[in-house]
Design an enzyme around this catalytic site. Sequence first.
Site, PDB file in Angstrom:
ATOM      1  N   ASP A 202      22.225 -34.131 -48.098  1.00 53.17           N
ATOM      2  CA  ASP A 202      22.652 -33.003 -48.920  1.00 53.17           C
ATOM      3  C   ASP A 202      24.176 -32.907 -48.868  1.00 53.17           C
ATOM      4  O   ASP A 202      24.747 -31.865 -48.545  1.00 53.17           O
ATOM      5  CB  ASP A 202      22.016 -31.713 -48.411  1.00 53.17           C
ATOM      6  CG  ASP A 202      22.141 -30.560 -49.411  1.00 53.17           C
ATOM      7  OD1 ASP A 202      22.253 -30.830 -50.612  1.00 53.17           O
ATOM      8  OD2 ASP A 202      22.128 -29.397 -48.969  1.00 53.17           O
ATOM      9  N   ASP A 219      25.726 -29.768 -41.233  1.00 55.28           N
ATOM     10  CA  ASP A 219      24.395 -29.470 -41.786  1.00 55.28           C
ATOM     11  C   ASP A 219      23.605 -30.711 -42.197  1.00 55.28           C
ATOM     12  O   ASP A 219      23.598 -31.125 -43.356  1.00 55.28           O
ATOM     13  CB  ASP A 219      24.511 -28.528 -42.970  1.00 55.28           C
ATOM     14  CG  ASP A 219      23.156 -27.945 -43.380  1.00 55.28           C
ATOM     15  OD1 ASP A 219      22.167 -28.179 -42.645  1.00 55.28           O
ATOM     16  OD2 ASP A 219      23.092 -27.282 -44.417  1.00 55.28           O
TER      17      ASP A 219
END
Length: 314
Positions: A202, A219
Amino acid sequence: MTEGAPYAALSPDVVLAAVDEAGSWSDGRLLTLNSYENRVFQVGLEDGGFVVAKFYRPGRWTDAAIMEEHAFALELAAAELPMVAPLAFDGQTMLRHAGYRYAVYPRRGGRAPSLESADELEWLGRLLARMHAVGARSRFQARGVLDRPTMIDAPMRATLGSALLPAHLFDAYRHAAGRVDDAVANRIEAVGPVQRIRLHGDCHPGNVLWTDAGPHFVDLDDARTGPAVQDLWMLAGDDAMMTALLEGYGQFRDFDPTELALIPVLRAMRQVHYAGWIAERWHDPAFPAAFPFAAEARWWEQHIADLHEIADDL
């Protein structure tokens, strides 16, 4: 916690107690950070500074998948890549408190990258090539694959099973999403096999923070197995930006240009997944507040029109 409100029991006191239990004594300062899938907080410490506490959405990932996320982050950090990795307490990175699984990270600030800068894009390309070299060393066992079952089939079922989709649009949505699925399958078959590696998954600009010393990545919650181009296309808004990224990438790792033909596929799957993600999470009170447009029939009408356009273009 309840299925309808998975974070209902995650009060500020619970967050602070979890950080204390880990061994980082908090001073009561607490700031909620932007996150919908999980809950993430910046917590002040008694001895100065801050940590970031990430509480995983119940039921989304298995323990093994979370541990693979942590192991990958630590592997990247050990390879001297600027990846923010979880802190270990008594050798453990996945912690538990009050029924929640969580991890504690060092706080790393920064600004969004300047994607108009060829120099910054080349820098990111070099780092992604090094990240992918590490990612190609071994395989995920528990984190799944970036593929049609994950990105189209599952979210399509979530949308069709949700009351959020207006009943009079049920058949229209099913037809449009089915057309996208067929077009994606045909494009994947036409492209042929490509190498699939462990990815960030992502890598959009919000997950890259830039400082005077350069960028760092955060993340890995969507880390999966997939083609290398997945970590490139969301940073490249046009051909010139992709060229700059690949200029840097090629200095550390070969890139298979065949993968560029997968960008429309990856973009299409993300569109289907986005609507399904909102539909599946609608019971979480944070989602109606953040995405109120999804409760309106006109948004679904536009989404269906967009899916038909995507299918036509693939």
